[in-house]
Design a protein around this motif. Structure first.
Motif, PDB file in Angstrom:
ATOM      1  N   GLY A  36       0.719  -1.357   0.246  1.00 56.49           N
ATOM      2  CA  GLY A  36       0.125  -0.082   0.252  1.00 56.49           C
ATOM      3  C   GLY A  36       1.067   1.489   0.016  1.00 56.49           C
ATOM      4  O   GLY A  36       1.718   1.251   0.674  1.00 56.49           O
ATOM      5  N   ASP A  37       0.274   2.550  -0.858  1.00 60.33           N
ATOM      6  CA  ASP A  37       1.530   3.555  -0.911  1.00 60.33           C
ATOM      7  C   ASP A  37       0.968   4.604   0.183  1.00 60.33           C
ATOM      8  O   ASP A  37       1.903   5.842   0.093  1.00 60.33           O
ATOM      9  CB  ASP A  37       0.693   3.886  -2.237  1.00 60.33           C
ATOM     10  N   VAL A  38      -0.475   4.459   0.902  1.00 57.52           N
ATOM     11  CA  VAL A  38      -0.648   5.288   2.032  1.00 57.52           C
ATOM     12  C   VAL A  38      -1.326   4.181   3.343  1.00 57.52           C
ATOM     13  O   VAL A  38      -2.128   3.365   2.580  1.00 57.52           O
ATOM     14  CB  VAL A  38      -1.231   6.237   1.319  1.00 57.52           C
ATOM     15  N   PRO A  42      -9.506   6.976   7.757  1.00 55.95           N
ATOM     16  CA  PRO A  42     -11.125   6.717   7.458  1.00 55.95           C
ATOM     17  C   PRO A  42     -11.126   8.164   7.109  1.00 55.95           C
ATOM     18  O   PRO A  42     -10.656   9.623   7.893  1.00 55.95           O
ATOM     19  CB  PRO A  42     -11.731   7.183   8.581  1.00 55.95           C
ATOM     20  N   THR A  43     -11.848   9.144   5.870  1.00 53.89           N
ATOM     21  CA  THR A  43     -12.836  10.599   5.911  1.00 53.89           C
ATOM     22  C   THR A  43     -13.662   9.986   7.229  1.00 53.89           C
ATOM     23  O   THR A  43     -14.814   9.748   6.909  1.00 53.89           O
ATOM     24  CB  THR A  43     -13.228  10.796   4.515  1.00 53.89           C
ATOM     25  N   PRO A  44     -14.159  11.905   7.774  1.00 50.33           N
ATOM     26  CA  PRO A  44     -14.754  11.857   8.636  1.00 50.33           C
ATOM     27  C   PRO A  44     -16.039  11.456   7.830  1.00 50.33           C
ATOM     28  O   PRO A  44     -16.464  12.415   6.451  1.00 50.33           O
ATOM     29  CB  PRO A  44     -15.251  12.799   8.827  1.00 50.33           C
ATOM     30  N   LEU A  66     -10.631   5.184  -4.508  1.00 46.68           N
ATOM     31  CA  LEU A  66      -9.570   4.729  -5.161  1.00 46.68           C
ATOM     32  C   LEU A  66      -8.839   4.965  -3.808  1.00 46.68           C
ATOM     33  O   LEU A  66      -8.186   5.707  -3.280  1.00 46.68           O
ATOM     34  CB  LEU A  66      -8.585   5.584  -5.789  1.00 46.68           C
ATOM     35  N   GLY A  67      -8.134   3.354  -3.076  1.00 48.44           N
ATOM     36  CA  GLY A  67      -8.190   2.898  -2.043  1.00 48.44           C
ATOM     37  C   GLY A  67      -9.020   3.549  -0.923  1.00 48.44           C
ATOM     38  O   GLY A  67      -9.713   4.639   0.002  1.00 48.44           O
ATOM     39  N   SER A  68     -10.038   1.974  -0.488  1.00 45.00           N
ATOM     40  CA  SER A  68     -11.796   2.604   0.054  1.00 45.00           C
ATOM     41  C   SER A  68     -11.496   2.403   1.045  1.00 45.00           C
ATOM     42  O   SER A  68     -12.513   2.423   2.164  1.00 45.00           O
ATOM     43  CB  SER A  68     -12.415   1.280  -0.992  1.00 45.00           C
ATOM     44  N   VAL A  88     -11.512   0.509  -3.877  1.00 43.24           N
ATOM     45  CA  VAL A  88     -10.094  -1.078  -4.534  1.00 43.24           C
ATOM     46  C   VAL A  88      -9.573  -0.039  -3.213  1.00 43.24           C
ATOM     47  O   VAL A  88      -8.926   0.582  -2.540  1.00 43.24           O
ATOM     48  CB  VAL A  88      -9.352  -0.819  -6.009  1.00 43.24           C
ATOM     49  N   ASP A  89      -8.962  -1.662  -2.506  1.00 46.55           N
ATOM     50  CA  ASP A  89      -8.309  -1.617  -1.216  1.00 46.55           C
ATOM     51  C   ASP A  89      -6.457  -3.166  -1.615  1.00 46.55           C
ATOM     52  O   ASP A  89      -7.315  -3.649  -2.448  1.00 46.55           O
ATOM     53  CB  ASP A  89      -8.600  -1.244  -0.274  1.00 46.55           C
ATOM     54  N   LEU A  90      -6.206  -2.637  -1.100  1.00 52.31           N
ATOM     55  CA  LEU A  90      -4.750  -3.744  -1.008  1.00 52.31           C
ATOM     56  C   LEU A  90      -4.745  -4.158   0.354  1.00 52.31           C
ATOM     57  O   LEU A  90      -4.914  -5.415   0.203  1.00 52.31           O
ATOM     58  CB  LEU A  90      -3.879  -3.279  -1.173  1.00 52.31           C
ATOM     59  N   ASN A 117      -4.223  -3.288  -6.972  1.00 55.27           N
ATOM     60  CA  ASN A 117      -3.961  -1.966  -6.766  1.00 55.27           C
ATOM     61  C   ASN A 117      -4.891  -0.852  -7.778  1.00 55.27           C
ATOM     62  O   ASN A 117      -5.004  -1.071  -8.391  1.00 55.27           O
ATOM     63  CB  ASN A 117      -2.864  -2.185  -7.883  1.00 55.27           C
ATOM     64  N   LEU A 118      -4.767   0.456  -6.887  1.00 52.49           N
ATOM     65  CA  LEU A 118      -5.372   1.247  -7.402  1.00 52.49           C
ATOM     66  C   LEU A 118      -4.938   2.118  -8.700  1.00 52.49           C
ATOM     67  O   LEU A 118      -5.665   2.888  -9.855  1.00 52.49           O
ATOM     68  CB  LEU A 118      -6.131   2.989  -6.253  1.00 52.49           C
ATOM     69  N   PHE A 119      -3.710   1.676  -9.070  1.00 49.74           N
ATOM     70  CA  PHE A 119      -3.197   2.503  -9.952  1.00 49.74           C
ATOM     71  C   PHE A 119      -3.063   1.121 -11.285  1.00 49.74           C
ATOM     72  O   PHE A 119      -2.208   1.808 -12.511  1.00 49.74           O
ATOM     73  CB  PHE A 119      -1.576   2.707  -9.873  1.00 49.74           C
TER      74      PHE A 119
HETATM   75  C1  LIG Z   1      -6.255   7.681   3.179  1.00 47.90           C
HETATM   76  S1  LIG Z   1      -7.296   5.979   3.162  1.00 47.90           S
HETATM   77  C2  LIG Z   1      -8.845   6.265   3.118  1.00 47.90           C
HETATM   78  C3  LIG Z   1     -10.037   5.511   2.630  1.00 47.90           C
HETATM   79  C4  LIG Z   1     -11.064   6.068   2.159  1.00 47.90           C
HETATM   80  N1  LIG Z   1     -11.097   5.979   0.794  1.00 47.90           N
HETATM   81  C5  LIG Z   1     -12.141   6.730   2.912  1.00 47.90           C
HETATM   82  O1  LIG Z   1     -11.956   7.922   2.330  1.00 47.90           O
HETATM   83  O2  LIG Z   1     -12.225   6.960   4.054  1.00 47.90           O
HETATM   84  C6  LIG Z   1      -6.563   5.242   2.066  1.00 47.90           C
HETATM   85  C7  LIG Z   1      -6.573   3.432   1.118  1.00 47.90           C
HETATM   86  O3  LIG Z   1      -5.673   3.758   0.065  1.00 47.90           O
HETATM   87  C8  LIG Z   1      -6.038   1.696   0.566  1.00 47.90           C
HETATM   88  N2  LIG Z   1      -4.286   1.980  -0.773  1.00 47.90           N
HETATM   89  C9  LIG Z   1      -2.441   2.524  -0.494  1.00 47.90           C
HETATM   90  N3  LIG Z   1      -2.061   2.401  -1.285  1.00 47.90           N
HETATM   91  C10 LIG Z   1      -3.219   1.817  -2.050  1.00 47.90           C
HETATM   92  C11 LIG Z   1      -2.485   0.828  -3.791  1.00 47.90           C
HETATM   93  N4  LIG Z   1      -1.687   0.639  -4.236  1.00 47.90           N
HETATM   94  N5  LIG Z   1      -3.543   0.307  -3.986  1.00 47.90           N
HETATM   95  C12 LIG Z   1      -4.803   0.117  -3.309  1.00 47.90           C
HETATM   96  N6  LIG Z   1      -5.525   0.917  -1.876  1.00 47.90           N
HETATM   97  C13 LIG Z   1      -4.459   1.648  -1.658  1.00 47.90           C
HETATM   98  C14 LIG Z   1      -4.895   2.226   1.815  1.00 47.90           C
HETATM   99  O4  LIG Z   1      -5.146   0.542   2.709  1.00 47.90           O
HETATM  100  C15 LIG Z   1      -5.736   2.679   3.002  1.00 47.90           C
HETATM  101  O5  LIG Z   1      -7.492   2.140   3.018  1.00 47.90           O
END
Ligand SMILES: C[S@@+](CC[C@H](N)C(=O)[O-])C[C@H]1O[C@@H](n2cnc3c(N)ncnc32)[C@H](O)[C@@H]1O
Length: 302
Positions: A36-38, A42-44, A66-68, A88-90, A117-119
């Motif tokens: 995972g790249d971040v 959670p978003t409030p 993207l990154g759910s 999508v998430d990893l 992977n979101l990319f």
């Molecule tokens: C900051 S959180 C945001 C979660 C959600 N979108 C929200 O707004 O509540 C980022 C999410 O991206 C996921 N993530 C990070 N890199 C990723 C990747 N390359 N592909 C898919 N998911 C990824 C993380 O596991 C994490 O759940």
């Protein structure tokens, strides 16, 4: 069980070397296992709802997050706004939780969560893209987003997209928010612009016979400027506006009182623009159909 697992992971990391990083890097306070790249933050919920409102999400929309995380974005889009989509998430723990949340909220048929992977995700179905990622991730995604169907809305929590300036940005007071800029959330919204850079040709019949006009547009994301050419005349375009596939601009034939305003509005459909031209002002105004055909495409920034 899943909540406990996430909590345990976060605590384990906070107590380890992660504590220093957590203090230094605003979006990295909770560790994830796996790729995972971040990390997950959670978003409030009030920000989720504002993001979906800013994107004008409705029953006709397909939302991709993207990154759910726990799935809240797509679940809210389905439950409160009538949309459908996927995230999508990893992180397999978060994916299991989000699919369970979708079932519990009664929207599992319209909100799915996939390990991907979101990319590498195919975004072609999207009418709305949502994200809460780091700015460098947004910028890496930018060329892919700019190649989506014109009119697709992109909304991002807290982080921008570099040189592609947002069409709208709102700041929200979120007292419970502890990461990023504590107490504040920034929401950015973009509309994917049609690609118009290049030379376009039109025939415009202002008098008895149609005349050839050429338009040259220079584009920088949703911003453009350009000139209209008719024979040796070259006129700078005024009030250029591009929102998704909707284009408008105007020009005046010559400076001064005897000038005629040409006001163009059209829909960009690939290599063709279909629209209308208003000639003049007031009671004497005439409206004509207008269309233009692309004769030479130029590159626009990605
Ligand atoms: C900051 S959180 C945001 C979660 C959600 N979108 C929200 O707004 O509540 C980022 C999410 O991206 C996921 N993530 C990070 N890199 C990723 C990747 N390359 N592909 C898919 N998911 C990824 C993380 O596991 C994490 O759940």
């Amino acid at each position: 069980m899943i909540f406990m697992e996430i909590l345990m992971r976060q605590m384990k990391w906070m107590l380890g070397t992660g504590l220093l990083l957590a203090l230094a890097l605003p979006l990295r306070p909770f560790a994830q296992e796996g790729a995972g790249d971040v990390v997950y933050v959670p978003t409030p919920q009030i920000v989720v709802e504002e993001m979906l409102r800013m994107a004008k999400v409705g029953p006709g929309d397909f939302v991709i997050d993207l990154g759910s995380g726990d799935g809240r974005m797509v679940i809210t889009a389905a439950k409160q706004f009538g949309a459908r989509g996927f995230g999508v998430d990893l992180d397999t723990v978060l994916l299991k939780l989000s699919n369970e949340n979708a079932r519990r909220e009664g929207v599992a048929d319209r909100a799915r969560f996939i390990e991907q992977n979101l990319f590498e995700t195919d975004l072609s179905q999207a009418t709305v893209i949502t994200s809460y990622l780091l700015p460098e991730m947004n910028e890496k995604l930018r060329p892919k987003l700019l190649n989506l169907k014109p009119g697709t809305r992109v909304v991002a929590h807290d982080y921008h997209m570099g040189e592609w300036h947002a069409d709208e940005m709102r700041t929200l007071d979120v007292p419970e928010k502890k990461v990023g800029n504590p107490g504040k959330s920034y929401v950015y919204r973009w509309i994917v612009p049609a690609k118009i850079a290049g030379r376009w040709q039109s025939q415009i019949a202002t008098g008895a016979a149609p005349a050839n006009w050429e338009f040259e547009f220079e584009q920088r994301f949703q911003m453009f400027d350009g000139v209209a050419k008719n024979g040796s005349r070259k006129i700078t375009l005024r009030v250029p506006k591009l929102e998704g596939d909707q284009l408008s601009f105007q020009f005046f034939t010559k400076p001064g009182d005897n000038s005629t305003r040409f006001e163009f509005k059209g829909t960009v459909k690939g290599d063709v623009i279909d629209g209308a031209l208003k000639l003049g002002d007031g009671a004497a105004q005439k409206q004509l159909p207008w269309n233009a055909k692309l004769v030479q495409r130029a590159a626009s920034p990605q």
